[in-house]
Design a protein around this motif. Structure first.
Motif, PDB file in Angstrom:
ATOM      1  N   ALA A  33      20.540   3.972  65.409  1.00 25.91           N
ATOM      2  CA  ALA A  33      19.999   5.320  65.678  1.00 25.91           C
ATOM      3  C   ALA A  33      18.530   5.242  66.075  1.00 25.91           C
ATOM      4  CB  ALA A  33      20.160   6.182  64.432  1.00 25.91           C
ATOM      5  N   ILE A  34      17.723   4.432  65.368  1.00 23.44           N
ATOM      6  CA  ILE A  34      16.277   4.395  65.685  1.00 23.44           C
ATOM      7  C   ILE A  34      16.101   3.971  67.132  1.00 23.44           C
ATOM      8  CG2 ILE A  34      14.113   3.289  65.049  1.00 23.44           C
ATOM      9  CD1 ILE A  34      15.340   2.654  62.335  1.00 23.44           C
ATOM     10  N   LEU A  35      16.894   2.943  67.518  1.00 24.51           N
ATOM     11  CA  LEU A  35      16.708   2.413  68.872  1.00 24.51           C
ATOM     12  C   LEU A  35      17.066   3.487  69.898  1.00 24.51           C
ATOM     13  CD1 LEU A  35      16.115  -0.151  70.489  1.00 24.51           C
ATOM     14  CD2 LEU A  35      18.570  -0.604  70.480  1.00 24.51           C
ATOM     15  N   ARG A  36      18.161   4.198  69.642  1.00 16.93           N
ATOM     16  CA  ARG A  36      18.591   5.190  70.651  1.00 16.93           C
ATOM     17  C   ARG A  36      17.547   6.264  70.821  1.00 16.93           C
ATOM     18  NH1 ARG A  36      24.626   6.310  71.548  1.00 16.93           N
ATOM     19  NH2 ARG A  36      25.456   4.185  71.602  1.00 16.93           N
ATOM     20  N   ARG A  37      16.977   6.762  69.698  1.00 18.57           N
ATOM     21  CA  ARG A  37      15.977   7.853  69.846  1.00 18.57           C
ATOM     22  C   ARG A  37      14.782   7.325  70.644  1.00 18.57           C
ATOM     23  NH1 ARG A  37      19.555   9.395  67.514  1.00 18.57           N
ATOM     24  NH2 ARG A  37      20.014  11.194  66.208  1.00 18.57           N
ATOM     25  N   THR A  38      14.293   6.154  70.276  1.00 23.80           N
ATOM     26  CA  THR A  38      13.072   5.657  70.953  1.00 23.80           C
ATOM     27  C   THR A  38      13.350   5.449  72.430  1.00 23.80           C
ATOM     28  OG1 THR A  38      13.006   4.311  68.951  1.00 23.80           O
ATOM     29  CG2 THR A  38      11.236   4.000  70.520  1.00 23.80           C
ATOM     30  N   VAL A  39      14.503   4.812  72.722  1.00 26.86           N
ATOM     31  CA  VAL A  39      14.778   4.529  74.149  1.00 26.86           C
ATOM     32  C   VAL A  39      14.931   5.836  74.898  1.00 26.86           C
ATOM     33  CG1 VAL A  39      16.584   3.654  75.660  1.00 26.86           C
ATOM     34  CG2 VAL A  39      15.741   2.267  73.780  1.00 26.86           C
ATOM     35  N   GLY A  89       6.472  -3.606  90.187  1.00 25.32           N
ATOM     36  CA  GLY A  89       7.246  -2.364  90.045  1.00 25.32           C
ATOM     37  C   GLY A  89       8.697  -2.663  89.723  1.00 25.32           C
ATOM     38  N   GLY A  90       9.269  -3.647  90.451  1.00 24.62           N
ATOM     39  CA  GLY A  90      10.670  -3.983  90.191  1.00 24.62           C
ATOM     40  C   GLY A  90      10.876  -4.498  88.784  1.00 24.62           C
ATOM     41  N   ALA A  91       9.910  -5.281  88.295  1.00 24.58           N
ATOM     42  CA  ALA A  91      10.073  -5.804  86.926  1.00 24.58           C
ATOM     43  C   ALA A  91      10.069  -4.658  85.921  1.00 24.58           C
ATOM     44  CB  ALA A  91       8.932  -6.780  86.622  1.00 24.58           C
ATOM     45  N   VAL A  92       9.218  -3.644  86.130  1.00 24.65           N
ATOM     46  CA  VAL A  92       9.177  -2.520  85.173  1.00 24.65           C
ATOM     47  C   VAL A  92      10.510  -1.764  85.211  1.00 24.65           C
ATOM     48  CG1 VAL A  92       8.077  -0.302  84.725  1.00 24.65           C
ATOM     49  CG2 VAL A  92       6.680  -2.296  85.316  1.00 24.65           C
ATOM     50  N   ILE A  93      11.024  -1.525  86.433  1.00 22.30           N
ATOM     51  CA  ILE A  93      12.314  -0.803  86.517  1.00 22.30           C
ATOM     52  C   ILE A  93      13.413  -1.660  85.895  1.00 22.30           C
ATOM     53  CG2 ILE A  93      14.001   0.122  88.157  1.00 22.30           C
ATOM     54  CD1 ILE A  93      11.698   0.733  90.025  1.00 22.30           C
ATOM     55  N   GLY A  94      13.363  -2.971  86.151  1.00 23.38           N
ATOM     56  CA  GLY A  94      14.372  -3.850  85.540  1.00 23.38           C
ATOM     57  C   GLY A  94      14.308  -3.762  84.027  1.00 23.38           C
ATOM     58  N   ALA A  95      13.090  -3.727  83.492  1.00 20.64           N
ATOM     59  CA  ALA A  95      12.953  -3.624  82.028  1.00 20.64           C
ATOM     60  C   ALA A  95      13.550  -2.311  81.543  1.00 20.64           C
ATOM     61  CB  ALA A  95      11.473  -3.706  81.654  1.00 20.64           C
ATOM     62  N   GLY A  96      13.345  -1.235  82.329  1.00 19.82           N
ATOM     63  CA  GLY A  96      13.958   0.040  81.933  1.00 19.82           C
ATOM     64  C   GLY A  96      15.467  -0.080  81.863  1.00 19.82           C
ATOM     65  N   LEU A  97      16.054  -0.722  82.888  1.00 20.99           N
ATOM     66  CA  LEU A  97      17.520  -0.903  82.882  1.00 20.99           C
ATOM     67  C   LEU A  97      17.951  -1.706  81.665  1.00 20.99           C
ATOM     68  CD1 LEU A  97      18.265  -1.624  86.649  1.00 20.99           C
ATOM     69  CD2 LEU A  97      19.159   0.266  85.284  1.00 20.99           C
ATOM     70  N   VAL A  98      17.190  -2.742  81.345  1.00 19.39           N
ATOM     71  CA  VAL A  98      17.577  -3.573  80.189  1.00 19.39           C
ATOM     72  C   VAL A  98      17.519  -2.729  78.921  1.00 19.39           C
ATOM     73  CG1 VAL A  98      16.798  -5.495  78.779  1.00 19.39           C
ATOM     74  CG2 VAL A  98      16.912  -5.750  81.237  1.00 19.39           C
ATOM     75  N   MET A  99      16.499  -1.870  78.832  1.00 14.83           N
ATOM     76  CA  MET A  99      16.392  -1.036  77.611  1.00 14.83           C
ATOM     77  C   MET A  99      17.617  -0.129  77.500  1.00 14.83           C
ATOM     78  SD  MET A  99      12.556   0.019  76.743  1.00 14.83           S
ATOM     79  CE  MET A  99      12.148   1.137  77.921  1.00 14.83           C
ATOM     80  N   VAL A 100      18.035   0.447  78.624  1.00 15.39           N
ATOM     81  CA  VAL A 100      19.228   1.318  78.562  1.00 15.39           C
ATOM     82  C   VAL A 100      20.424   0.492  78.118  1.00 15.39           C
ATOM     83  CG1 VAL A 100      20.878   2.562  80.009  1.00 15.39           C
ATOM     84  CG2 VAL A 100      18.425   2.951  80.296  1.00 15.39           C
ATOM     85  N   SER A 101      20.518  -0.721  78.655  1.00 13.93           N
ATOM     86  CA  SER A 101      21.692  -1.538  78.310  1.00 13.93           C
ATOM     87  C   SER A 101      21.671  -1.909  76.838  1.00 13.93           C
ATOM     88  CB  SER A 101      21.666  -2.809  79.173  1.00 13.93           C
ATOM     89  OG  SER A 101      22.576  -3.735  78.626  1.00 13.93           O
ATOM     90  N   ALA A 160      20.198  -0.213  74.347  1.00 14.49           N
ATOM     91  CA  ALA A 160      20.339   0.937  73.431  1.00 14.49           C
ATOM     92  C   ALA A 160      21.714   1.568  73.567  1.00 14.49           C
ATOM     93  CB  ALA A 160      19.270   1.971  73.758  1.00 14.49           C
ATOM     94  N   TYR A 161      22.233   1.675  74.762  1.00 10.70           N
ATOM     95  CA  TYR A 161      23.469   2.453  74.902  1.00 10.70           C
ATOM     96  C   TYR A 161      24.649   1.560  75.256  1.00 10.70           C
ATOM     97  CZ  TYR A 161      20.449   6.447  74.623  1.00 10.70           C
ATOM     98  OH  TYR A 161      19.527   7.351  74.169  1.00 10.70           O
ATOM     99  N   GLY A 162      24.459   0.246  75.157  1.00  7.20           N
ATOM    100  CA  GLY A 162      25.625  -0.617  75.373  1.00  7.20           C
ATOM    101  C   GLY A 162      25.833  -0.888  76.843  1.00  7.20           C
ATOM    102  N   GLY A 163      26.541  -1.970  77.110  1.00  9.81           N
ATOM    103  CA  GLY A 163      26.672  -2.471  78.471  1.00  9.81           C
ATOM    104  C   GLY A 163      27.390  -1.515  79.387  1.00  9.81           C
ATOM    105  N   ASP A 164      28.357  -0.750  78.874  1.00 15.08           N
ATOM    106  CA  ASP A 164      29.150   0.039  79.825  1.00 15.08           C
ATOM    107  C   ASP A 164      28.330   1.204  80.384  1.00 15.08           C
ATOM    108  OD1 ASP A 164      28.885   1.214  77.492  1.00 15.08           O
ATOM    109  OD2 ASP A 164      31.016   1.239  76.950  1.00 15.08           O
ATOM    110  N   VAL A 165      27.401   1.749  79.594  1.00 10.60           N
ATOM    111  CA  VAL A 165      26.594   2.853  80.136  1.00 10.60           C
ATOM    112  C   VAL A 165      25.727   2.316  81.275  1.00 10.60           C
ATOM    113  CG1 VAL A 165      24.695   4.412  79.597  1.00 10.60           C
ATOM    114  CG2 VAL A 165      26.600   4.109  77.981  1.00 10.60           C
TER     115      VAL A 165
END
Lengths: 308, 114, 125, 503
Positions: free
Chosen positions: A174-180, A208-220, A222-227
């Motif tokens: 839960a903590i991770l999901r709220r923060t992300v 710029g690409g590295a920052v966006i890539g990091a954002g994608l990794v954070m989503v993956s 926090a919300y799991g690979g399928d999201v």
């Protein structure tokens, strides 16, 4: 007269190391020697499949010796290297002083940089306009790395998936999901800002690409690979990487070709300062940014799930 | 006079920040178990960077640059505890020597699990 | 030794480089070798960045049209660093994936043990 | 500006573009596309070679709208043409020759990735051959390291991961030193283009300031590239690397990848550091000593290994030693011998690996000498190809190996009595050792194997599997080896004219 038939050798038993080398050479020259009994290193188990850094010649020395020899050599090597490097620095031109070569190459970059390339950020102008061939090679280094990681870690077919690998899924925390949830929009906005302002402020395609890539990794995470798989699936990954790199390669080849042959290239520079300026730099930054974002995410996916 | 007050405040915060970093470094070396080490180093990110950012912004006066600095310090204070939390959870789930480092209070005495 | 006091930043960079070099040579664990390699690369990039710096000059971003070379730092080392960092990122990614593959196969990351295991398993092809 | 001057840039662009395309194509289509790209680049390089040879001088090619010291630049002369043609020819023939093993060894999903990596190696080789900029050389050197590590580890079975790790660790050491050398060169001269650095180094050499950094820089660059090329003390990764990879990968790795680094080193020696400056002569003498040690010990270790691929790998460590001996001898004769050996070895080694793999496959898929007995009877074509390559390595006249030894002898005579004696002695000893283990293997594969198991059936089981790719490659390599052996003058005169315009 047919030579007396040699007794057929059964499975050649492991060659016992013949005493003197001379006798075996003489026998070898008489050609009746089974080549296997030459002073080949002792029987197969020990040195035969010797793949280690010990070469057969050293295999006779007891095991601990190469370790000591290696460390001693390495110590001497590094001490000598450190000493020479310190001496080099002592001989180098002074830090922070205006070097005499500043007035040839760098002078041109700074004074005419903005005028020719249209980029306010001179480093972006150098990277994507003056020395563009290096940066073209650069994105292909990244492309080569992602190909190697895909080749190594991709294990979608059932048999090749290693059995003892346990995939830890921390996405329901839960903590991770709220923060992300709070952070990811900011990260994507910042990434796009850095990407689009590559030629105006520090940043550009790679960062710029590295920052966006990091954002994608954070989503993956926090919300799991399928999201995150829905945002960047394997098809999207392939399409983006191929189209962006082909655009980069062709766009830059066009500039190189027109430049080398003195033709006029239709790419205008626009007025420096506003977003849509600096010729090809903006579209190239966007292309490189997308490639880097997909690469960062793809490499993370390979380490995390071993498949897309 | 105002300069002295400003210098005093920024020095005060800077000392706090530096002390946090030093304690983190000492903690990382001295403590043996990973969770206790993590406790020490997590301190550095939040308190250390926050305090130094505040002291720098006080010293440099408030304008866009210090706002950007404070914003990045706030982002660090928000995210670094979460990452420490994730690492600790991973260690808790996979680590198998947790019982060696945990003490339970039985009556008055602290005992370790056998 | 007089110059060393002036070139302290480049000296630190090259000391960082040799620390990475030593880690690469002396440690047997693959991940430590990788960390050593990263230190080596960052040493070189610090050296590059510090080579371009000139006292009292600003970053090479043209502000309100002032294009005289006396106000800006040397931009070329900065562009080399930007290109170099991507190289070390890609190499680290490939080495880490190799480490994952090796761990799956030999269940250890100590290169000595891996050589011994490869020898006892007598694999060649 | 004639259209032909774009060909150096076209060859790099073709390879880069087809690398991207191959990553999405089906395996079959990717293979056809890669072979087409390699043939096109072979044609481009041949045209560049002919053009520069006919006009008699090199040409420069500015990448982009800006002039020399500010933008990247390619430079093509006769020597670059020879290197590019040789590299693309060997890449094409190795890829065709090992096609069947690539299909057998690598999973179907990863075959297009293999073609991508081959394209990237081609692009890096062409860039290293033509580049006139030191940092571009470093970037494409990294592409070559990563993609050669890729084609090594793409084969899942066996210890390719371990071999790739060792290969990467030692290679990264080399490129770290080379990067530091490049930065130091920029630090003291302020330029990145080779001629301008060369001019800066010449003035520094004359005035004598920055003497220590200059010597250290030259040392770092030479050491970095020697480590990556696999010179004597840093060749321990070779048996692992060449032993475990698919035949095409070992052919490409041993044939041209280590040669790309050596060609860059020769270019830096001529253009940047100046061959006869005092620091460079010292560096070359050190390389000479390591080359001599490499020749002797490489041959001894090759003789002692009882496993076909390891023997060939150790022999390539010895042959790399040859090239560095040529560089150490110096002078036009020395460098001509070294570059001739670079091309000759690049042609023979892939043939050894490809035909060796075929022989091993036809004798129960094992590389042990005991099982290889009589393999040539089971597969005549591969046996003949292996023998041609083995005899060329030994240095039998009418084959490419012989003129190499001839040119080395000529080059060593021009030096003092000591160097001359040492070189000639090493040449003799290494020829003897080569003969010992190569001819032993040739004899081994031609002695009919009397196996009790096969006694009742026909004496020899002919290997029926047809392999057109290997036939084409074997014929191509054999033709090249024989033509080099019979007309060595053609290549050596090309190299000499190339060297004259190379500085």
């Amino acid at each position: 007269m047919k030579k007396a038939k040699k007794a057929p050798k059964t499975q050649p038993e492991t060659a016992k190391v013949s005493g003197t080398a001379a006798s075996s050479i003489k026998k070898w020259l008489d050609f009746d020697l089974d080549i296997d009994s030459l002073p080949v290193p002792p029987p197969r188990e020990s040195a035969e499949d010797d793949g280690g850094d010990e070469t057969p010649l050293l295999s006779r020395i007891p095991k601990s010796a190469p370790r000591f020899v290696y460390t001693a050599l390495a110590a001497i090597c590094s001490i000598v290297l450190t000493a020479t490097l310190i001496l080099t620095v002592e001989g180098m031109p002074r830090y922070g002083e205006d070097q005499d070569y500043m007035d040839t190459v760098t002078y041109e970059y700074i004074t005419h940089g903005m005028e020719y390339t249209g980029a306010v950020n001179i480093v972006a102008g150098i990277i994507l306009e003056y020395r563009a061939f290096d940066t073209l090679g650069e994105s292909f280094v990244l492309f080569c790395a992602v190909t190697c990681v895909l080749v190594l870690l991709r294990a979608d077919s059932a048999d090749s998936m290693p059995e003892d690998v346990v995939f830890r899924d921390l996405s329901h925390d839960a903590i991770l999901r709220r923060t992300v949830l709070a952070i990811v929009p900011l990260v994507f906005m910042f990434g796009v800002y850095v990407l689009l302002n590559g030629h105006l402020s520090p940043g550009g395609g790679f960062s710029g690409g590295a920052v966006i890539g990091a954002g994608l990794v954070m989503v993956s995470v926090a919300y799991g690979g399928d999201v995150s798989g829905r945002i960047v699936s394997e098809r999207v990954f392939k399409i983006v990487t191929t189209c962006a790199l082909s655009f980069y390669c062709l766009g830059k080849s066009y500039t190189f070709f027109t430049g080398a042959n003195g033709l006029h290239s239709i790419v205008g520079n626009g007025t420096p300062g506003n977003i849509l300026s600096a010729g090809l730099i903006l579209p190239l930054n966007v292309a490189v940014g997308m490639v880097v974002a997909c690469t960062v995410y793809g490499i993370y996916r390979m380490f995390d799930k071993r498949s897309f | 006079m105002a300069a002295w007050v400003r210098f005093g405040f920024s020095a005060f915060f800077a000392v706090i920040g530096v002390f946090a970093f030093i304690s983190a470094a000492v903690g990382a070396f001295r403590l043996d178990y990973v969770l206790s080490r993590m406790h020490a180093t997590a301190l550095a990110d939040t308190v250390g960077i926050g305090a130094i950012a505040v002291s720098a912004s006080i010293a440099a006066g408030v304008d866009f640059v210090t706002l950007k600095l404070l914003f990045s310090a706030a982002a660090m204070v928000l995210t670094s505890p979460v990452s420490t939390h994730m690492l600790a959870e991973l260690e808790y789930r996979t680590g198998d020597e947790l019982y060696k480092h945990v003490k339970f209070k039985v009556g008055k005495k602290w005992e370790r699990l056998k | 030794m007089g110059n060393l006091l002036y070139n302290y930043e480049e000296a630190v960079a090259l000391i960082l480089f040799s620390i990475g070099f030593m880690t690469l040579l002396f440690h047997k664990n693959l991940l430590r070798k990788l960390i050593g390699m990263n230190i080596m690369d960052s040493g070189v990039y610090l050296f590059l960045a510090s080579m371009g710096y000139i006292y009292g000059r600003r970053a090479p971003i043209v502000e309100n049209g002032d294009v005289s070379a006396e106000h800006y730092v040397n931009p070329v080392p900065a562009s080399l660093v930007l290109t170099g960092i991507v190289v070390s990122v890609s190499v680290t990614a490939v080495m880490l994936s190799l480490a994952v593959r090796l761990y799956e196969r030999y269940h250890t990351l100590n290169l000595d043990e891996i050589y011994a295991a490869a020898r006892t398993r007598r694999e060649h092809r | 500006m004639e259209f032909i001057r774009n060909f150096p840039f076209f060859s790099v662009a073709v390879f880069l573009f087809s690398a991207v395309i191959c990553s999405v194509l089906k395996p079959r289509a990717a293979r056809i596309w890669t072979v087409a790209a390699e043939t096109a680049v072979l044609a481009f390089s041949a045209c560049v070679l002919y053009y520069t040879w006919s006009t008699g001088e090199f040409f420069r090619y500015n990448m982009g709208h800006f002039d020399a010291p500010w933008s990247n630049q390619l430079r093509a002369g006769v020597l670059e043409g020879v290197a590019a043609t040789g590299f693309s020819l060997i890449l094409l023939l190795s890829h065709i020759g090992g096609m069947r093993y690539v299909n057998a060894d690598i999973e179907n999903k990863k075959q297009s990735a293999y073609c991508t990596l081959l394209n990237l190696i081609g692009a890096a080789l062409m860039a290293l051959a033509y580049t006139n900029d030191l940092f571009t050389g470093y970037v494409f050197l990294e592409i070559m390291t990563l993609s050669s590590c890729g084609i090594l580890m793409i084969r899942r079975a066996g210890r390719t991961a371990l071999a790739a790790t060792r290969y990467m660790v030692i290679n990264l050491l080399g490129s770290g030193l080379f990067l530091l050398g490049t930065c130091l060169f920029y630090g003291i001269t302020g330029h990145l283009l080779m001629e301008y650095i060369g001019a800066g180094v010449a003035t520094l050499d004359a005035t004598g300031d920055y003497a220590v950094p200059l010597t250290v820089t030259i040392g770092l660059v030479c050491a970095g590239l020697a480590i990556k090329a696999g010179l004597f003390p840093f060749h321990t990764w070779m048996p692992d690397t060449y032993g475990t990879a698919t035949p095409t990968s070992s052919a490409v790795l041993s044939g041209i990848v280590s040669k790309g680094y050596i060609f860059l080193l020769v270019k830096i020696m001529y253009r940047v550091a100046g061959v006869n400056t005092e620091a460079m002569t010292a560096a070359r003498h050190i390389l000479y000593v390591f080359g001599i040690l490499g020749i002797i010990l490489g041959s001894v270790w090759a003789m002692r290994s009882a496993y076909l691929n390891r023997m060939i790998a150790f022999s390539s460590a010895a042959q790399i030693g040859y090239i560095f001996v040529g560089i150490g001898l110096g002078g036009t004769a020395g460098f001509t011998a070294a570059l001739f050996q670079l091309i000759a070895h690049g042609l023979t080694k892939p043939l050894l690996f490809l035909s060796g793999a075929r022989l091993a496959e036809s004798s129960g898929d094992s590389q042990y000498f005991a099982d290889l007995q009589g393999a040539a009877h089971r597969n005549r074509a591969a046996g003949a190809a292996f023998t041609v390559a083995a005899l060329s390595m030994v240095g039998i006249p009418l084959l490419a190996g012989f003129p190499v030894k001839l040119y080395f002898a000529i080059a060593s005579v021009q030096h003092g009595i000591l160097v001359d004696a040492v070189t000639l002695l090493t040449l003799a000893v290494s020829t003897l050792l080569n003969a010992l283990y190569f001819i032993r293997t040739a004899i081994r594969i031609y002695t009919p194997s009397v196996r009790p198991a096969e006694k009742n059936e026909s004496q020899v089981v002919i290997d029926k599997k047809s392999d057109p790719g290997l036939a084409v490659a074997a014929v191509g390599f054999a033709l090249a080896i024989v033509s080099l052996g019979v007309f060595p003058g053609s290549l050596s005169s090309l190299i000499t004219t190339g060297l004259s315009m190379f500085a």
